[in-house]
Design a protein around this motif. Structure first.
Motif, PDB file in Angstrom:
ATOM      1  N   ARG A  10       0.850  -1.170   0.000  1.00  0.00           N
ATOM      2  CA  ARG A  10       0.000   0.000   0.000  1.00  0.00           C
ATOM      3  C   ARG A  10       0.898   1.235   0.000  1.00  0.00           C
ATOM      4  O   ARG A  10       2.109   1.136   0.182  1.00  0.00           O
ATOM      5  N   PRO A  11       0.309   2.419  -0.226  1.00  0.00           N
ATOM      6  CA  PRO A  11       1.129   3.623  -0.184  1.00  0.00           C
ATOM      7  C   PRO A  11       1.888   3.737   1.128  1.00  0.00           C
ATOM      8  O   PRO A  11       1.356   3.471   2.201  1.00  0.00           O
ATOM      9  N   SER A  12       3.157   4.153   1.042  1.00  0.00           N
ATOM     10  CA  SER A  12       4.027   4.121   2.215  1.00  0.00           C
ATOM     11  C   SER A  12       3.577   5.064   3.315  1.00  0.00           C
ATOM     12  O   SER A  12       3.763   4.791   4.484  1.00  0.00           O
ATOM     13  N   GLU A  13       3.000   6.205   2.970  1.00  0.00           N
ATOM     14  CA  GLU A  13       2.651   7.207   3.964  1.00  0.00           C
ATOM     15  C   GLU A  13       1.263   7.006   4.562  1.00  0.00           C
ATOM     16  O   GLU A  13       0.995   7.408   5.680  1.00  0.00           O
ATOM     17  N   LEU A  14       0.366   6.431   3.823  1.00  0.00           N
ATOM     18  CA  LEU A  14      -1.041   6.402   4.204  1.00  0.00           C
ATOM     19  C   LEU A  14      -1.347   5.241   5.150  1.00  0.00           C
ATOM     20  O   LEU A  14      -1.068   4.083   4.849  1.00  0.00           O
ATOM     21  N   LEU A  15      -1.943   5.557   6.309  1.00  0.00           N
ATOM     22  CA  LEU A  15      -2.308   4.540   7.294  1.00  0.00           C
ATOM     23  C   LEU A  15      -3.816   4.449   7.516  1.00  0.00           C
ATOM     24  O   LEU A  15      -4.325   3.390   7.869  1.00  0.00           O
ATOM     25  N   PHE A  16      -4.536   5.548   7.275  1.00  0.00           N
ATOM     26  CA  PHE A  16      -5.952   5.572   7.637  1.00  0.00           C
ATOM     27  C   PHE A  16      -6.675   6.668   6.841  1.00  0.00           C
ATOM     28  O   PHE A  16      -6.117   7.735   6.589  1.00  0.00           O
ATOM     29  N   ILE A  17      -7.919   6.362   6.428  1.00  0.00           N
ATOM     30  CA  ILE A  17      -8.787   7.360   5.789  1.00  0.00           C
ATOM     31  C   ILE A  17     -10.198   7.161   6.317  1.00  0.00           C
ATOM     32  O   ILE A  17     -10.672   6.030   6.454  1.00  0.00           O
ATOM     33  N   SER A  18     -10.899   8.283   6.591  1.00  0.00           N
ATOM     34  CA  SER A  18     -12.272   8.180   7.070  1.00  0.00           C
ATOM     35  C   SER A  18     -13.035   9.467   6.773  1.00  0.00           C
ATOM     36  O   SER A  18     -12.507  10.569   6.956  1.00  0.00           O
ATOM     37  N   PHE A  19     -14.277   9.318   6.298  1.00  0.00           N
ATOM     38  CA  PHE A  19     -15.193  10.449   6.219  1.00  0.00           C
ATOM     39  C   PHE A  19     -15.817  10.666   7.595  1.00  0.00           C
ATOM     40  O   PHE A  19     -16.029   9.706   8.344  1.00  0.00           O
ATOM     41  N   ASN A  20     -16.121  11.920   7.920  1.00  0.00           N
ATOM     42  CA  ASN A  20     -16.825  12.163   9.176  1.00  0.00           C
ATOM     43  C   ASN A  20     -18.300  11.822   9.032  1.00  0.00           C
ATOM     44  O   ASN A  20     -18.736  11.314   7.989  1.00  0.00           O
ATOM     45  N   GLN A  21     -19.105  12.105  10.032  1.00  0.00           N
ATOM     46  CA  GLN A  21     -20.477  11.592  10.094  1.00  0.00           C
ATOM     47  C   GLN A  21     -21.368  12.112   8.975  1.00  0.00           C
ATOM     48  O   GLN A  21     -22.268  11.411   8.513  1.00  0.00           O
ATOM     49  N   ASP A  22     -21.163  13.347   8.535  1.00  0.00           N
ATOM     50  CA  ASP A  22     -22.018  13.907   7.484  1.00  0.00           C
ATOM     51  C   ASP A  22     -21.253  14.190   6.197  1.00  0.00           C
ATOM     52  O   ASP A  22     -21.712  14.961   5.344  1.00  0.00           O
ATOM     53  N   ALA A  23     -20.089  13.569   6.039  1.00  0.00           N
ATOM     54  CA  ALA A  23     -19.278  13.664   4.819  1.00  0.00           C
ATOM     55  C   ALA A  23     -18.881  15.094   4.481  1.00  0.00           C
ATOM     56  O   ALA A  23     -18.722  15.441   3.307  1.00  0.00           O
ATOM     57  N   THR A  24     -18.687  15.932   5.506  1.00  0.00           N
ATOM     58  CA  THR A  24     -18.200  17.291   5.283  1.00  0.00           C
ATOM     59  C   THR A  24     -16.704  17.397   5.513  1.00  0.00           C
ATOM     60  O   THR A  24     -16.113  18.450   5.281  1.00  0.00           O
ATOM     61  N   SER A  25     -16.096  16.303   5.973  1.00  0.00           N
ATOM     62  CA  SER A  25     -14.670  16.311   6.276  1.00  0.00           C
ATOM     63  C   SER A  25     -14.089  14.931   6.008  1.00  0.00           C
ATOM     64  O   SER A  25     -14.776  13.918   6.150  1.00  0.00           O
TER      65      SER A  25
END
Length: 423
Positions: A10-25
């Motif tokens: 996987r990409p070396s730097e990336l460990l985690f991705i998540s949208f917040n509850q209402d997909a504004t962040s």
């Protein structure tokens, strides 16, 4: 999407991705800290510069709506949860758990910490543990869903690791409310709608997605993603329940329609009336008359709805998460990938079909693919023993005041000072 649980490159730097509850962040955990991208408004040219915080290797970062509250877990100490006010660079409280934290979910009432065989429900106002669900079936990925609704604060989690049983728990009144036999094979994805009244489920086979009412547990509809098996990675309702998006290990993101505008219903009803003498009517009657000779699996396949729209990603085999939002009255599908890319496209409300010309954004300045930087077995969070996992959470730093008293509210432009609690 916790990429430290993956064994593939996987990409070396990336460990985690998540949208917040209402997909504004969009929250991104990296080897050197974390980033918070604003998705509202969303420019067609580029993302706004993210809020960046340097630190350790962040394998979980979850943001509470558009507030300054974030929950963090670092790869170096996967049993420790830190709750922080990022605008003030302040740590509000920390908790340590008897096993590795696999996922964290938040709404305005509760903070949920998921371990392999335990779920800890915290009151987000003072971070006290309100309830612990112990001895759950082995849940190595931390699969769980928490409704973002203030009143219907339901939790859904696997009731078995052998089949697709779902257990629904009321985190506000602290009681079990439903058991749903959603699939024959084990669960891989769960998602509530914004109101907490519907629950979407997918199994390891990945061909059928079902939607149930909550808390009744009645099946409302089921959709067929395809006939070939696929690893479903994410389910996401649109804000007002018109659509359900599904992403998987394939390059196709499917969008199913749960409801349609009244004028379109009237138009379709009129068209069906005109087609009563057509070959489709004949086929329908033939199918109906022969239904007694067909197996239940075949008749179910005919009754399952197909995708209303779809989006094609450039590559297959990526782990993805998806979310849906509405911008200027247009439904948008957003897909973040394990390569550190974000794709955004529009859904054609009347015709559906393939979503064309997606806009792409790069989440990392440089997403290398060097396998030398992948998580090693020594770095990968260990699950610990079952005996240790049944112990309780321990507060190592508690908030001196309720979180609301710290000014943790949505869009808090002037965050107040935060006092660290004593040890």
């Amino acid at each position: 999407m916790n990429l430290t649980q993956e064994t593939t490159e996987r990409p070396s730097e990336l460990l985690f991705i998540s949208f917040n509850q209402d997909a504004t962040s969009l929250s991104v955990g990296t080897r050197s800290g974390y980033k918070l991208f604003s998705l509202s408004p969303l420019s067609a040219e580029k993302l706004e510069p993210p809020i960046e915080k340097e630190g350790g290797e962040v394998c979980i970062v979850e943001r509470l709506f558009s507030s300054s509250l974030v929950a963090l877990v670092e790869l170096s100490n996967p049993r420790k949860l830190r709750v922080c006010h990022f605008k003030k660079n302040s740590e509000i409280c920390t908790y340590s758990y008897p096993d590795s934290i696999l996922s964290v979910k938040l709404n305005r009432q509760r903070l949920l910490v998921v371990l392999r065989q335990n779920l800890y429900i915290h009151n987000i106002r003072d971070m006290k543990v309100m309830h612990t669900i112990r001895d759950t079936p082995n849940n190595p990925t931390g699969l769980c869903a928490l409704s973002s609704d203030n009143e219907n604060g339901y939790i859904a989690y696997p009731g078995s690791n052998q089949n697709g049983e779902v257990l629904v728990f009321d985190s506000i009144n602290l009681k079990a409310v439903a058991t749903i036999m959603a699939h024959d094979s084990q669960l891989v994805a769960l998602a509530f709608n914004a109101q907490g009244s519907k629950l979407a489920t997918a199994s390891a086979i990945g061909t059928v997605i079902r939607v149930f009412s909550v808390p009744q547990g009645e099946k409302l509809v089921e959709f067929r993603r395809g006939v070939k098996r696929a690893q479903i990675s994410c389910l996401s309702f649109s804000p007002e329940d018109t659509y359900l998006a599904i992403s998987s290990c394939t390059e196709t993101v499917h969008v199913f329609r749960l409801s349609e505008p009244q004028e379109e219903k009237d138009m379709h009803t009129h068209r069906r009336g005109e087609d009563q003498q057509g070959w489709m009517s004949y086929f329908g009657k033939a199918l109906s008359s022969s239904a007694t000779y067909l197996t239940s699996q075949v008749t179910d396949a005919f009754n399952q709805s197909r995708a209303f729209a779809m989006m094609k990603l450039p590559k297959t085999g990526l782990k993805t998460i998806c979310a849906m939002t509405i911008i200027d009255g247009v439904h948008k599908v957003m897909v973040a990938t394990s390569e550190g890319m974000l794709y955004v496209t529009s859904v054609e409300a009347r015709e559906g079909g393939e979503c064309r010309n997606p806009v792409e954004y790069r989440l990392l300045d440089a997403a290398g693919c060097s396998s030398d930087s992948s998580v090693t077995d020594q770095q990968r969070p260990s699950y610990g023993s079952y005996a240790a996992a049944t112990a309780g959470a321990v507060s190592t730093r508690s908030p001196e005041a309720p979180l609301q008293d710290y000014g943790i509210t949505e869009n808090d432009d002037q965050p107040p000072s935060v006092h660290r609690a004593s040890h």
